[in-house]
Design a protein around this motif. Structure first.
Motif, PDB file in Angstrom:
ATOM      1  N   GLY A  16       0.815  -1.218   0.000  1.00 25.11           N
ATOM      2  CA  GLY A  16       0.000   0.000   0.000  1.00 25.11           C
ATOM      3  C   GLY A  16       0.842   1.259   0.000  1.00 25.11           C
ATOM      4  N   GLN A  17       1.909   1.253   0.791  1.00 22.50           N
ATOM      5  CA  GLN A  17       2.800   2.416   0.824  1.00 22.50           C
ATOM      6  C   GLN A  17       3.470   2.608  -0.535  1.00 22.50           C
ATOM      7  OE1 GLN A  17       4.794   0.964   4.563  1.00 22.50           O
ATOM      8  NE2 GLN A  17       4.959   3.167   4.914  1.00 22.50           N
ATOM      9  N   VAL A  18       3.901   1.511  -1.128  1.00 23.44           N
ATOM     10  CA  VAL A  18       4.565   1.599  -2.436  1.00 23.44           C
ATOM     11  C   VAL A  18       3.579   2.113  -3.481  1.00 23.44           C
ATOM     12  CG1 VAL A  18       5.639   0.264  -4.293  1.00 23.44           C
ATOM     13  CG2 VAL A  18       6.249  -0.206  -1.911  1.00 23.44           C
ATOM     14  N   GLU A  19       2.377   1.567  -3.482  1.00 24.37           N
ATOM     15  CA  GLU A  19       1.372   1.970  -4.469  1.00 24.37           C
ATOM     16  C   GLU A  19       1.038   3.458  -4.353  1.00 24.37           C
ATOM     17  OE1 GLU A  19      -2.865   0.388  -6.252  1.00 24.37           O
ATOM     18  OE2 GLU A  19      -2.250  -0.249  -4.250  1.00 24.37           O
ATOM     19  N   ARG A  20       0.855   3.943  -3.131  1.00 23.09           N
ATOM     20  CA  ARG A  20       0.534   5.364  -2.939  1.00 23.09           C
ATOM     21  C   ARG A  20       1.714   6.257  -3.319  1.00 23.09           C
ATOM     22  NH1 ARG A  20      -1.890   2.861   1.485  1.00 23.09           N
ATOM     23  NH2 ARG A  20      -0.175   3.445   2.875  1.00 23.09           N
ATOM     24  N   THR A  21       2.932   5.802  -3.043  1.00 20.53           N
ATOM     25  CA  THR A  21       4.123   6.575  -3.410  1.00 20.53           C
ATOM     26  C   THR A  21       4.263   6.645  -4.926  1.00 20.53           C
ATOM     27  OG1 THR A  21       5.226   5.917  -1.359  1.00 20.53           O
ATOM     28  CG2 THR A  21       6.626   6.742  -3.140  1.00 20.53           C
ATOM     29  N   PRO A  61      11.829  14.923  -2.505  1.00 22.79           N
ATOM     30  CA  PRO A  61      11.842  15.734  -1.288  1.00 22.79           C
ATOM     31  C   PRO A  61      10.444  16.196  -0.867  1.00 22.79           C
ATOM     32  CG  PRO A  61      13.578  16.453  -2.772  1.00 22.79           C
ATOM     33  CD  PRO A  61      12.732  15.476  -3.524  1.00 22.79           C
ATOM     34  N   PHE A  62       9.625  16.586  -1.826  1.00 16.57           N
ATOM     35  CA  PHE A  62       8.262  17.031  -1.519  1.00 16.57           C
ATOM     36  C   PHE A  62       7.471  15.902  -0.862  1.00 16.57           C
ATOM     37  CE2 PHE A  62       3.772  17.385  -2.612  1.00 16.57           C
ATOM     38  CZ  PHE A  62       3.475  18.645  -2.108  1.00 16.57           C
ATOM     39  N   ILE A  63       7.551  14.708  -1.452  1.00 20.72           N
ATOM     40  CA  ILE A  63       6.799  13.568  -0.918  1.00 20.72           C
ATOM     41  C   ILE A  63       7.253  13.241   0.505  1.00 20.72           C
ATOM     42  CG2 ILE A  63       6.338  11.100  -1.182  1.00 20.72           C
ATOM     43  CD1 ILE A  63       6.639  11.533  -4.244  1.00 20.72           C
ATOM     44  N   SER A  64       8.578  13.196   0.706  1.00 25.41           N
ATOM     45  CA  SER A  64       9.083  12.799   2.031  1.00 25.41           C
ATOM     46  C   SER A  64       8.779  13.839   3.107  1.00 25.41           C
ATOM     47  CB  SER A  64      10.580  12.517   1.969  1.00 25.41           C
ATOM     48  OG  SER A  64      11.308  13.688   1.735  1.00 25.41           O
ATOM     49  N   ARG A  65       8.671  15.111   2.729  1.00 17.25           N
ATOM     50  CA  ARG A  65       8.417  16.157   3.729  1.00 17.25           C
ATOM     51  C   ARG A  65       6.941  16.444   3.951  1.00 17.25           C
ATOM     52  NH1 ARG A  65      12.868  19.182   0.780  1.00 17.25           N
ATOM     53  NH2 ARG A  65      14.737  18.392   1.798  1.00 17.25           N
ATOM     54  N   TYR A  66       6.172  16.482   2.864  1.00 11.58           N
ATOM     55  CA  TYR A  66       4.800  16.981   2.955  1.00 11.58           C
ATOM     56  C   TYR A  66       3.709  15.932   2.697  1.00 11.58           C
ATOM     57  CZ  TYR A  66       7.486  21.274   2.658  1.00 11.58           C
ATOM     58  OH  TYR A  66       8.402  22.259   2.876  1.00 11.58           O
ATOM     59  N   ARG A  67       4.098  14.705   2.388  1.00 15.01           N
ATOM     60  CA  ARG A  67       3.086  13.668   2.120  1.00 15.01           C
ATOM     61  C   ARG A  67       3.325  12.406   2.956  1.00 15.01           C
ATOM     62  NH1 ARG A  67       0.669  17.405   0.876  1.00 15.01           N
ATOM     63  NH2 ARG A  67      -0.050  17.987  -1.169  1.00 15.01           N
ATOM     64  N   LYS A  68       3.879  12.594   4.153  1.00 14.03           N
ATOM     65  CA  LYS A  68       4.143  11.472   5.051  1.00 14.03           C
ATOM     66  C   LYS A  68       2.868  10.698   5.377  1.00 14.03           C
ATOM     67  CE  LYS A  68       8.290  13.092   7.403  1.00 14.03           C
ATOM     68  NZ  LYS A  68       9.196  12.050   6.982  1.00 14.03           N
ATOM     69  N   VAL A  73       0.436  10.143   3.425  1.00 13.45           N
ATOM     70  CA  VAL A  73       0.078   9.316   2.267  1.00 13.45           C
ATOM     71  C   VAL A  73       1.016   8.111   2.155  1.00 13.45           C
ATOM     72  CG1 VAL A  73      -0.164   9.290  -0.258  1.00 13.45           C
ATOM     73  CG2 VAL A  73      -0.866  11.306   1.041  1.00 13.45           C
ATOM     74  N   THR A  74       2.302   8.336   2.380  1.00 12.48           N
ATOM     75  CA  THR A  74       3.293   7.267   2.196  1.00 12.48           C
ATOM     76  C   THR A  74       3.498   6.410   3.435  1.00 12.48           C
ATOM     77  OG1 THR A  74       5.185   8.619   2.889  1.00 12.48           O
ATOM     78  CG2 THR A  74       4.559   8.682   0.541  1.00 12.48           C
ATOM     79  N   GLY A  75       2.880   6.791   4.539  1.00  9.58           N
ATOM     80  CA  GLY A  75       3.084   6.041   5.763  1.00  9.58           C
ATOM     81  C   GLY A  75       4.416   6.334   6.414  1.00  9.58           C
ATOM     82  N   GLY A  76       4.951   7.524   6.167  1.00 13.64           N
ATOM     83  CA  GLY A  76       6.187   7.943   6.815  1.00 13.64           C
ATOM     84  C   GLY A  76       7.467   7.481   6.137  1.00 13.64           C
ATOM     85  N   ILE A 101      11.836   6.375  -0.634  1.00 10.42           N
ATOM     86  CA  ILE A 101      11.100   6.878  -1.805  1.00 10.42           C
ATOM     87  C   ILE A 101      11.994   6.856  -3.029  1.00 10.42           C
ATOM     88  CG2 ILE A 101       9.928   8.904  -2.786  1.00 10.42           C
ATOM     89  CD1 ILE A 101       9.119   9.577   0.170  1.00 10.42           C
ATOM     90  N   GLY A 102      13.253   7.230  -2.861  1.00 10.03           N
ATOM     91  CA  GLY A 102      14.207   7.175  -3.974  1.00 10.03           C
ATOM     92  C   GLY A 102      14.397   5.750  -4.475  1.00 10.03           C
TER      93      GLY A 102
END
Length: 133
Positions: free
Chosen positions: A18-23, A34-41, A43-46, A52-53
């Motif tokens: 689920g985390q992979v799919e949402r990422t 950087p945007f995903i890791s800072r502002y979409r935690k 969504v990605t489950g932290g 993410i890279g």
């Protein structure tokens, strides 16, 4: 096409699917790592930037692999025959991360594949190529 890789990437990286799919969804929308890791935690489950890279790297790799395989298959379709050169390309495009029913197995269902008759020399060339691997 892109989201079809989430289960494989999840398995490779040992991150819940689920985390992979949402990422992958966020990456597909154009969001940066950087945007995903800072502002979409949420969504990605932290997931952090490194995780993410790694997801992005695996996604890029699998997408490129899929394109190469499609190119090889279209070449087979155009020629109407499987050749030793095409077998080599398929072997080199498979990196072991994608499940194949019988990796490294070449199967010609009949001596006439797609309505084209294989000459004895062509079948022998395929056999030599397969024996070499």
């Amino acid at each position: 096409m892109i989201t079809s890789f989430h289960a494989l990437i999840s398995h490779i990286l040992n991150i819940p699917a689920g985390q992979v799919e949402r990422t992958i969804g966020l990456l597909g929308e154009g969001a940066t790592i950087p945007f995903i890791s800072r502002y979409r935690k949420e969504v990605t489950g932290g997931l952090d930037e490194v995780q993410i890279g790694n997801i992005k790297d695996q996604l890029d790799k699998l997408t490129e692999l899929k394109k190469r395989k499609e190119s090889i298959l279209s070449s087979i379709e155009e020629q109407g025959k499987l050749t030793p050169e095409l077998v080599e390309q398929v072997l080199h495009s498979h990196d072991g991360t994608e499940h194949m029913v019988s990796p490294r197995l070449v199967y010609v269902s009949n001596t006439t594949e797609i309505g084209t008759v294989y000459r004895l020399e062509e079948l022998q060339a395929l056999r030599r190529c397969c024996d070499a691997h």
